[in-house]
Motif scaffolding. Structure first.
Motif, PDB file in Angstrom:
ATOM      1  N   LEU A 388       0.392   0.084  13.205  1.00 30.97           N
ATOM      2  CA  LEU A 388       0.594   1.452  13.685  1.00 30.97           C
ATOM      3  C   LEU A 388       1.572   2.204  12.792  1.00 30.97           C
ATOM      4  O   LEU A 388       1.390   3.395  12.517  1.00 30.97           O
ATOM      5  CB  LEU A 388       1.104   1.439  15.133  1.00 30.97           C
ATOM      6  N   SER A 389       2.593   1.527  12.294  1.00 33.06           N
ATOM      7  CA  SER A 389       3.560   2.161  11.388  1.00 33.06           C
ATOM      8  C   SER A 389       2.907   2.517  10.059  1.00 33.06           C
ATOM      9  O   SER A 389       3.202   3.553   9.456  1.00 33.06           O
ATOM     10  CB  SER A 389       4.753   1.232  11.150  1.00 33.06           C
ATOM     11  N   ILE A 390       1.990   1.646   9.614  1.00 25.19           N
ATOM     12  CA  ILE A 390       1.262   1.928   8.367  1.00 25.19           C
ATOM     13  C   ILE A 390       0.377   3.150   8.565  1.00 25.19           C
ATOM     14  O   ILE A 390       0.339   4.052   7.720  1.00 25.19           O
ATOM     15  CB  ILE A 390       0.419   0.706   7.960  1.00 25.19           C
ATOM     16  N   PHE A 391      -0.326   3.198   9.687  1.00 23.06           N
ATOM     17  CA  PHE A 391      -1.210   4.323   9.958  1.00 23.06           C
ATOM     18  C   PHE A 391      -0.423   5.624  10.084  1.00 23.06           C
ATOM     19  O   PHE A 391      -0.893   6.691   9.680  1.00 23.06           O
ATOM     20  CB  PHE A 391      -2.005   4.068  11.247  1.00 23.06           C
ATOM     21  N   ALA A 392       0.774   5.552  10.639  1.00 24.73           N
ATOM     22  CA  ALA A 392       1.610   6.743  10.826  1.00 24.73           C
ATOM     23  C   ALA A 392       2.360   7.135   9.560  1.00 24.73           C
ATOM     24  O   ALA A 392       3.065   8.148   9.535  1.00 24.73           O
ATOM     25  CB  ALA A 392       2.596   6.510  11.969  1.00 24.73           C
ATOM     26  N   GLY A 393       2.219   6.336   8.492  1.00 23.32           N
ATOM     27  CA  GLY A 393       2.880   6.656   7.237  1.00 23.32           C
ATOM     28  C   GLY A 393       4.347   6.273   7.204  1.00 23.32           C
ATOM     29  O   GLY A 393       5.081   6.689   6.313  1.00 23.32           O
ATOM     30  N   LYS A 394       4.779   5.461   8.158  1.00 20.24           N
ATOM     31  CA  LYS A 394       6.183   5.060   8.219  1.00 20.24           C
ATOM     32  C   LYS A 394       6.459   3.801   7.411  1.00 20.24           C
ATOM     33  O   LYS A 394       7.607   3.441   7.184  1.00 20.24           O
ATOM     34  CB  LYS A 394       6.598   4.849   9.675  1.00 20.24           C
ATOM     35  N   MET A 395       5.409   3.108   7.011  1.00 19.60           N
ATOM     36  CA  MET A 395       5.553   1.876   6.241  1.00 19.60           C
ATOM     37  C   MET A 395       4.450   1.810   5.193  1.00 19.60           C
ATOM     38  O   MET A 395       3.295   2.127   5.487  1.00 19.60           O
ATOM     39  CB  MET A 395       5.476   0.651   7.160  1.00 19.60           C
ATOM     40  N   GLY A 396       4.811   1.409   3.987  1.00 16.93           N
ATOM     41  CA  GLY A 396       3.836   1.296   2.916  1.00 16.93           C
ATOM     42  C   GLY A 396       3.365  -0.131   2.728  1.00 16.93           C
ATOM     43  O   GLY A 396       3.943  -1.083   3.273  1.00 16.93           O
ATOM     44  N   LEU A 397       2.323  -0.301   1.936  1.00 20.83           N
ATOM     45  CA  LEU A 397       1.782  -1.637   1.694  1.00 20.83           C
ATOM     46  C   LEU A 397       2.763  -2.517   0.929  1.00 20.83           C
ATOM     47  O   LEU A 397       2.791  -3.738   1.118  1.00 20.83           O
ATOM     48  CB  LEU A 397       0.468  -1.526   0.921  1.00 20.83           C
ATOM     49  N   VAL A 398       3.545  -1.908   0.046  1.00 17.51           N
ATOM     50  CA  VAL A 398       4.501  -2.680  -0.748  1.00 17.51           C
ATOM     51  C   VAL A 398       5.481  -3.418   0.146  1.00 17.51           C
ATOM     52  O   VAL A 398       5.888  -4.549  -0.144  1.00 17.51           O
ATOM     53  CB  VAL A 398       5.253  -1.746  -1.716  1.00 17.51           C
ATOM     54  N   GLU A 399       5.842  -2.792   1.260  1.00 14.85           N
ATOM     55  CA  GLU A 399       6.782  -3.429   2.202  1.00 14.85           C
ATOM     56  C   GLU A 399       6.172  -4.650   2.870  1.00 14.85           C
ATOM     57  O   GLU A 399       6.894  -5.485   3.427  1.00 14.85           O
ATOM     58  CB  GLU A 399       7.226  -2.408   3.259  1.00 14.85           C
ATOM     59  N   LEU A 400       4.849  -4.755   2.828  1.00 20.92           N
ATOM     60  CA  LEU A 400       4.186  -5.942   3.373  1.00 20.92           C
ATOM     61  C   LEU A 400       3.864  -6.949   2.273  1.00 20.92           C
ATOM     62  O   LEU A 400       3.217  -7.964   2.511  1.00 20.92           O
ATOM     63  CB  LEU A 400       2.877  -5.533   4.073  1.00 20.92           C
ATOM     64  N   GLY A 401       4.330  -6.654   1.062  1.00 21.77           N
ATOM     65  CA  GLY A 401       4.073  -7.554  -0.033  1.00 21.77           C
ATOM     66  C   GLY A 401       2.704  -7.400  -0.655  1.00 21.77           C
ATOM     67  O   GLY A 401       2.250  -8.306  -1.383  1.00 21.77           O
ATOM     68  N   ILE A 402       2.037  -6.267  -0.395  1.00 22.19           N
ATOM     69  CA  ILE A 402       0.715  -6.027  -0.945  1.00 22.19           C
ATOM     70  C   ILE A 402       0.816  -5.050  -2.115  1.00 22.19           C
ATOM     71  O   ILE A 402       1.314  -3.936  -1.965  1.00 22.19           O
ATOM     72  CB  ILE A 402      -0.245  -5.458   0.128  1.00 22.19           C
ATOM     73  N   ARG A 403       0.386  -5.487  -3.278  1.00 22.37           N
ATOM     74  CA  ARG A 403       0.461  -4.633  -4.455  1.00 22.37           C
ATOM     75  C   ARG A 403      -0.703  -3.669  -4.497  1.00 22.37           C
ATOM     76  O   ARG A 403      -1.828  -4.006  -4.170  1.00 22.37           O
ATOM     77  CB  ARG A 403       0.456  -5.499  -5.723  1.00 22.37           C
ATOM     78  N   VAL A 404      -0.389  -2.409  -4.884  1.00 25.06           N
ATOM     79  CA  VAL A 404      -1.446  -1.411  -4.994  1.00 25.06           C
ATOM     80  C   VAL A 404      -1.416  -0.786  -6.391  1.00 25.06           C
ATOM     81  O   VAL A 404      -0.424  -0.877  -7.100  1.00 25.06           O
ATOM     82  CB  VAL A 404      -1.278  -0.290  -3.935  1.00 25.06           C
TER      83      VAL A 404
END
Length: 404
Positions: A388-404
């Motif tokens: 939900l935080s990712i969808f709301a733009g409050k958390m990015g993928l990098v914070e989950l350890g996912i490289r983009v």
């Protein structure tokens, strides 16, 4: 006639009393110019008293700020380039007249910001005839304010030679007063009998082709430039759109295509095609995309590049050619729609919670917010609380350890 003149004078001279007898009224009318210079500074629009020793520029800025609600920065800029007056007599009369015809403080501020010269016109000669005309054709005060604030160039037009003939023509092809208001709001430099006559002729062409009335009305009122082209040029554009496979009576995108073709010359068209080829599309891909949603052509190259790079390269959700079948996606906001939804899908794919066969890229972008949440966020929150935080733009993928 005398009563009518007195009524006009009451509008233009704030302190003209209705209690004087007829002799006094006549005397006041003959001495109007002298009387207007001495009327009370406690006008409807403000309580500042004229300061004879104040510099003219400073007075203009002060008036624009205090009586018209403009910011000091805007007022200063306008006073240097576009409007200048030494006393509040004339601008007070203008604003009083506008308020009488339904303008509120906000609409007055909008009009003055766009067309500050209105404060220097002769109210009875220049402004009142236009206000009376719009009132006479059934427009409310709010409608008049909307029309003039959106298109203040109307105030430069003559009623008898221009506005009334234009109204008669446009009213003959449109139905509701609201449509007429929209036309006057959006017509800008097209308020000439010639341009409006072209619109009428071209509307007739579209009706013969059985283009839906809702589409005709929208483009005649909100995009009148397309409809105001000379007959020969308009016919050329219509034929070109039809040659690209758009059917006037059944295609919901026919008028969108006509709009794009009418506003895109051949060199710009070739430039757009070259750009999309560099993005990985073939000419056929380009034409497929245009047939599905012509308006993607109006997006800037920078805007499109950032979206295609994110979707194709960073998220690896589709190939460039696939996007040609979903051109509407390219018109969506990258920050508010594409990025949060693509990020959620990327997380779910990385964690093995869904497969590529579980969704259509086009669908996940076109779902309304609730449907997307119900399908891709809520069911997987126990496994991925951060969704939900990712969808709301409050958390990015990098914070989950996912490289983009």
């Amino acid at each position: 006639m005398f009563g009518f003149c007195c009524k006009r004078l009451q509008l233009l001279l704030p302190s003209f009393s209705t209690s004087v007898d007829s002799v006094t009224r006549l005397h006041c009318f003959r001495k109007a110019s002298h009387f207007s210079r001495s009327y009370s500074s406690k006008s409807l629009l403000g309580s500042e008293i004229d300061k004879p020793k104040e510099k003219d520029g400073s007075f203009t800025v002060s008036y624009l700020v205090n009586s018209c609600g403009l910011s000091p920065e805007v007022a200063l800029s306008l006073s240097k380039k576009r409007v200048h007056f030494k006393s509040r007599e004339k601008p007070d009369s203008v604003i009083k007249l506008l308020k009488h015809y339904g303008f509120n403080d906000t609409s007055i501020s909008q009009l003055v910001k766009k067309f500050p010269e209105v404060l220097g016109v002769k109210p009875e000669k220049t402004l009142l005839p236009k206000l009376e005309f719009f009132s006479s054709i059934g427009l409310s005060g709010i409608d008049i304010a909307r029309a003039l604030c959106s298109n203040p160039s109307i105030l430069k037009r003559n009623v008898d030679r221009n506005l009334r003939p234009c109204y008669d023509i446009i009213k003959s092809i449109l139905v509701s007063d609201l449509e007429v208001v929209d036309f006057f709001k959006n017509s800008y430099q097209l308020l000439t009998v010639k341009s409006v006559s072209n619109i009428a002729q071209n509307v007739s062409v579209l009706r013969k082709l059985k283009v839906p009335e809702s589409s005709i009305s929208y483009y005649a009122t909100c995009q009148p430039f397309v409809m105001s082209l000379e007959k020969e040029k308009f016919h050329q554009n219509v034929n070109k759109v039809m040659s690209l496979g758009f059917h006037p009576s059944t295609s919901t995108t026919f008028m969108k295509a006509l709009f794009v073709i009418s506003t895109t010359d051949s060199s710009k068209w070739a430039q757009k095609m070259d750009f999309y080829k560099k993005c990985g599309w073939t000419e056929d891909d380009f034409l497929v995309a245009f047939s599905k949603n012509p308006l993607f052509m109006n997006m800037t190259e920078k805007n499109i590049s950032s979206k295609m790079d994110f979707i194709v390269n960073k998220m690896a959700l589709v190939q460039p050619a696939d996007l040609a079948h979903y051109p509407t996606v390219l018109t969506y906001s990258l920050e508010n729609r594409i990025l949060p939804r693509a990020s959620v899908i990327r997380v779910l794919l990385m964690k093995g919670l869904i497969t590529r066969g579980d969704f259509s890229f086009n669908s996940l972008m076109t779902y309304n917010k609730k449907k997307f949440l119900d399908k891709f966020v809520v069911p997987y929150q126990p496994q991925v609380p951060e969704l939900l935080s990712i969808f709301a733009g409050k958390m990015g993928l990098v914070e989950l350890g996912i490289r983009v």
